[in-house]
Design a protein around this motif. Structure first.
Motif, PDB file in Angstrom:
ATOM      1  N   ASP A   1      40.124  41.938  49.438  1.00 47.85           N
ATOM      2  CA  ASP A   1      40.311  41.609  47.991  1.00 47.85           C
ATOM      3  C   ASP A   1      41.555  40.536  48.019  1.00 47.85           C
ATOM      4  O   ASP A   1      42.065  39.885  46.910  1.00 47.85           O
ATOM      5  N   LEU A   2      42.643  40.970  48.748  1.00 46.33           N
ATOM      6  CA  LEU A   2      43.841  40.161  49.023  1.00 46.33           C
ATOM      7  C   LEU A   2      43.609  38.629  49.680  1.00 46.33           C
ATOM      8  O   LEU A   2      44.372  37.871  49.450  1.00 46.33           O
ATOM      9  N   ALA A   3      42.729  38.811  50.547  1.00 48.62           N
ATOM     10  CA  ALA A   3      42.496  37.428  51.442  1.00 48.62           C
ATOM     11  C   ALA A   3      42.401  36.297  50.676  1.00 48.62           C
ATOM     12  O   ALA A   3      43.059  35.317  51.163  1.00 48.62           O
ATOM     13  N   PRO A   4      41.702  36.235  49.772  1.00 51.61           N
ATOM     14  CA  PRO A   4      41.459  35.087  49.084  1.00 51.61           C
ATOM     15  C   PRO A   4      42.827  34.485  48.511  1.00 51.61           C
ATOM     16  O   PRO A   4      42.998  33.135  48.203  1.00 51.61           O
ATOM     17  N   LEU A   5      43.556  35.277  48.184  1.00 47.40           N
ATOM     18  CA  LEU A   5      44.964  34.919  47.593  1.00 47.40           C
ATOM     19  C   LEU A   5      45.763  34.222  48.719  1.00 47.40           C
ATOM     20  O   LEU A   5      47.007  33.618  48.142  1.00 47.40           O
ATOM     21  N   VAL A   6      45.676  34.674  49.967  1.00 43.17           N
ATOM     22  CA  VAL A   6      46.742  34.263  50.985  1.00 43.17           C
ATOM     23  C   VAL A   6      46.045  33.304  51.905  1.00 43.17           C
ATOM     24  O   VAL A   6      46.776  32.920  52.967  1.00 43.17           O
ATOM     25  N   ASP A   7      44.873  33.005  51.906  1.00 45.64           N
ATOM     26  CA  ASP A   7      44.364  32.456  52.909  1.00 45.64           C
ATOM     27  C   ASP A   7      44.662  30.850  53.155  1.00 45.64           C
ATOM     28  O   ASP A   7      44.621  30.172  52.195  1.00 45.64           O
ATOM     29  N   PRO A   8      45.344  30.567  54.252  1.00 46.63           N
ATOM     30  CA  PRO A   8      45.910  29.061  54.570  1.00 46.63           C
ATOM     31  C   PRO A   8      44.961  28.262  54.539  1.00 46.63           C
ATOM     32  O   PRO A   8      45.281  27.109  54.428  1.00 46.63           O
ATOM     33  N   ASN A   9      43.779  28.791  54.939  1.00 40.50           N
ATOM     34  CA  ASN A   9      42.797  27.376  54.677  1.00 40.50           C
ATOM     35  C   ASN A   9      42.261  27.119  53.412  1.00 40.50           C
ATOM     36  O   ASN A   9      41.812  25.952  52.984  1.00 40.50           O
ATOM     37  N   GLU A  10      42.651  27.935  52.273  1.00 40.87           N
ATOM     38  CA  GLU A  10      42.350  27.445  50.984  1.00 40.87           C
ATOM     39  C   GLU A  10      43.497  26.963  50.313  1.00 40.87           C
ATOM     40  O   GLU A  10      43.368  25.906  49.328  1.00 40.87           O
ATOM     41  N   HIS A  11      44.728  27.428  50.423  1.00 44.21           N
ATOM     42  CA  HIS A  11      45.929  27.138  49.832  1.00 44.21           C
ATOM     43  C   HIS A  11      47.034  27.542  50.552  1.00 44.21           C
ATOM     44  O   HIS A  11      47.182  28.460  51.572  1.00 44.21           O
ATOM     45  N   SER A  12      48.338  26.898  50.632  1.00 43.42           N
ATOM     46  CA  SER A  12      49.410  26.913  51.375  1.00 43.42           C
ATOM     47  C   SER A  12      50.638  26.980  50.352  1.00 43.42           C
ATOM     48  O   SER A  12      51.694  26.385  50.605  1.00 43.42           O
ATOM     49  N   CYS A  13      50.401  27.698  49.398  1.00 45.56           N
ATOM     50  CA  CYS A  13      51.379  27.807  48.312  1.00 45.56           C
ATOM     51  C   CYS A  13      52.609  28.552  48.716  1.00 45.56           C
ATOM     52  O   CYS A  13      53.878  28.488  48.256  1.00 45.56           O
ATOM     53  N   GLY A  14      52.136  29.677  49.402  1.00 41.28           N
ATOM     54  CA  GLY A  14      53.532  30.528  49.947  1.00 41.28           C
ATOM     55  C   GLY A  14      53.973  31.484  48.657  1.00 41.28           C
ATOM     56  O   GLY A  14      54.758  32.504  49.009  1.00 41.28           O
ATOM     57  N   THR A  15      53.455  31.273  47.580  1.00 45.55           N
ATOM     58  CA  THR A  15      53.632  32.084  46.405  1.00 45.55           C
ATOM     59  C   THR A  15      52.237  32.801  45.895  1.00 45.55           C
ATOM     60  O   THR A  15      51.463  31.738  45.543  1.00 45.55           O
ATOM     61  N   VAL A  16      52.221  33.906  45.922  1.00 41.67           N
ATOM     62  CA  VAL A  16      50.987  34.507  45.534  1.00 41.67           C
ATOM     63  C   VAL A  16      51.095  35.372  44.526  1.00 41.67           C
ATOM     64  O   VAL A  16      52.106  35.961  44.115  1.00 41.67           O
ATOM     65  N   ARG A  17      49.979  35.421  43.410  1.00 40.59           N
ATOM     66  CA  ARG A  17      50.331  36.127  42.427  1.00 40.59           C
ATOM     67  C   ARG A  17      50.524  37.687  42.491  1.00 40.59           C
ATOM     68  O   ARG A  17      49.932  38.292  43.609  1.00 40.59           O
ATOM     69  N   PRO A  18      51.286  38.260  41.693  1.00 38.90           N
ATOM     70  CA  PRO A  18      51.356  39.839  41.921  1.00 38.90           C
ATOM     71  C   PRO A  18      50.025  40.610  42.092  1.00 38.90           C
ATOM     72  O   PRO A  18      49.084  40.319  41.414  1.00 38.90           O
ATOM     73  N   HIS A  19      50.238  41.741  42.892  1.00 41.81           N
ATOM     74  CA  HIS A  19      49.122  42.366  43.338  1.00 41.81           C
ATOM     75  C   HIS A  19      49.407  43.645  43.352  1.00 41.81           C
ATOM     76  O   HIS A  19      50.610  43.897  44.018  1.00 41.81           O
ATOM     77  N   GLY A  20      48.515  44.576  43.893  1.00 42.07           N
ATOM     78  CA  GLY A  20      48.931  46.058  43.988  1.00 42.07           C
ATOM     79  C   GLY A  20      47.903  46.653  44.590  1.00 42.07           C
ATOM     80  O   GLY A  20      46.929  46.320  45.469  1.00 42.07           O
ATOM     81  N   ALA A  21      47.656  47.950  44.143  1.00 42.09           N
ATOM     82  CA  ALA A  21      46.638  49.051  44.890  1.00 42.09           C
ATOM     83  C   ALA A  21      45.066  48.596  44.729  1.00 42.09           C
ATOM     84  O   ALA A  21      44.511  48.746  45.787  1.00 42.09           O
ATOM     85  N   ARG A  22      44.927  48.062  43.788  1.00 38.87           N
ATOM     86  CA  ARG A  22      43.557  47.273  43.780  1.00 38.87           C
ATOM     87  C   ARG A  22      43.121  46.652  44.472  1.00 38.87           C
ATOM     88  O   ARG A  22      42.067  46.578  45.353  1.00 38.87           O
TER      89      ARG A  22
END
Length: 456
Positions: free
Chosen positions: A332-353
């Motif tokens: 569930d986190l991978a799409p937010l940090v995948d460098p193939n999709e974006h390289s922003c370096g800033t990921v929206r806050p996330h947690g236990a879910r």
């Protein structure tokens, strides 16, 4: 909400200590297992490095509340600490002067985790069985039982190799004496090793850029020092960052300073250089790209490999993990940090879910939760463990709540194409299926009745 649960926290770095502080604040008992001889062992390896985030992004709230009770004075929130200052002014006091000192076990390297009475294949009743954590210290193997586990062991001990294909380059291990991984202190404790040498650096992230800048500065005082940047890609400008648009000023300045050095020819740039072979050439290294006989090569005295890190998953082999097959982050986190999709370096806050696993009660947090993705901010990890501690305590409302605003990088790409700047705010991963939005942050804004991120 309180609980008598025992929670094993693997790793005594900034995020691990923050996790312990949040757990303790909620009435639970954390046990921190740190492989090093002191808490924050990994940070001590890069104590010479100045962070590009100021103090206000590097101190966890629950940890600060523990420290306040000791009379601790918080540093200037707008100042930028070095790794050493982070240790001396925050992590050491947190680990030695607060109640955390009674729950940290140093020189305790975790070797395996399972469920009491259950192997990986057995299901019925599994979620009710306590975890069994095996670790090694000076007395030998020991065992700890816990109700939940937060793995915040980081990735520092698992650097990526120099080889372009994810494997060590042919000959890389045999030439290890002249190869360093990470970010060595080239102008300090390791100055003699690099001064007056020809040094190649492979990588395009902040560690590589910072090291190249330091080598260039070393050359100012030792002219014979030659600096070569081995870039796997073909566009050096992608490493320059967002410049003035970066809300972390020091990070923007780092990229701008590097761009200036490259433009002046202070650093020799070899683009499209994917390392395949490393071999001895007398007392030097011959670094090759392409075939051993017909490819390109450079001859250097030292090679610094700053190609990032990857998670060490071996002691979790009996755990039921749900990780992205490419990034090795929670699915569930991978799409937010995948460098193939974006390289922003800033990921929206996330947690236990987003960090949940198929093994109930097990969470990966901190840099390890990002898998092979780069550009992790400490404050992101603090928000992760705040949410995880709330979830373990049964406070699902607090676990789901977002309590963090993150700075933008000033550059954002989607699908490898630049689509906005800091004001665009498109750094939250893809939009939910069916949403009329360009990304998750845009979808969140529109759901809340705002105008969206405006980067489409």
């Amino acid at each position: 909400m309180t609980s008598s649960k025992i929670v094993a926290v693997i790793g005594g770095g900034p995020v691990g200590l923050a996790a312990a502080a949040h757990l303790m604040e909620r009435g639970m008992t954390p046990i921190v297992l740190e492989a090093g001889e002191q808490a924050a062992h990994a940070v001590r390896q890069w104590r010479h490095v100045q962070l590009f985030s100021p103090w206000k992004y590097n101190i966890d709230g629950a940890a600060a509340r523990l420290l306040a009770a000791t009379g601790w004075n918080s540093p200037d929130p707008e100042a930028y600490p070095t790794g050493g200052e982070l240790i001396e002014r925050y992590l050491d006091p947190l680990a030695t002067k607060t109640p955390l000192r009674d729950v940290i076990r140093t020189s305790s390297r975790v070797t395996a985790i399972s469920r009491v009475g259950f192997d990986k294949a057995k299901t019925k009743g599994r979620e009710s069985a306590p975890f069994e954590i095996r670790f090694q210290n000076g007395k030998g193997p020991e065992t700890l039982r816990a109700d939940a586990v937060i793995d915040a062991s980081g990735t520092w001990s698992s650097p990526n190799p120099a080889g372009v294909n994810g494997l060590a380059a042919i000959g890389e291990r045999e030439c290890a004496a002249r190869i360093t991984y990470g970010m060595p202190d080239v102008r300090g404790t390791e100055r003699e090793r690099y001064e007056g040498q020809t040094v190649a650096v492979v990588g395009a992230g902040h560690s590589a850029i910072g090291t190249l800048i330091e080598l260039a500065r070393l050359r100012d005082n030792a002219p014979p020092t030659n600096v070569i940047w081995l870039l796997r890609g073909t566009d050096p400008s992608k490493a320059f960052g967002g410049g003035a648009n970066d809300k972390l000023v020091a990070r923007g300045e780092l990229g701008a300073a590097f761009a200036d050095l490259v433009s002046k020819g202070a650093i020799q740039v070899e683009t499209g250089f994917g390392i395949t072979h490393v071999s001895a050439s007398g007392e030097r290294l011959r670094i090759g790209a392409g075939s051993a006989c017909c490819g390109r090569h450079v001859v250097v005295d030292e090679l610094i490999v700053a190609t990032g890190f990857r998670p060490d998953l071996w002691f979790l082999s009996e755990m039921r993990l749900r990780l992205d097959s490419a990034i090795e982050a929670p699915v569930d986190l991978a799409p937010l940090v995948d460098p193939n999709e974006h390289s922003c370096g800033t990921v929206r806050p996330h947690g236990a879910r987003e960090l949940r696993q198929d093994e109930p009660g097990l969470y990966l947090a901190g840099m390890k939760s990002y898998g092979r993705a780069p550009t992790f901010l400490m404050i992101t990890g603090y928000e992760q463990v705040r949410s995880i501690a709330a979830e373990i305590a049964g406070d699902h409302e607090a676990a789901a709540r977002v309590e963090l605003d993150l700075p933008e990088t000033g550059v954002c790409t989607r699908g490898g194409v630049e689509v906005g700047t800091a004001s665009a705010g498109c750094c939250g991963g893809p939009a939910p299926v069916g949403a009329d939005a360009c990304c998750a942050e845009d979808a969140d804004a529109k759901t809340a009745g705002r105008s969206g991120c405006s980067c489409s």
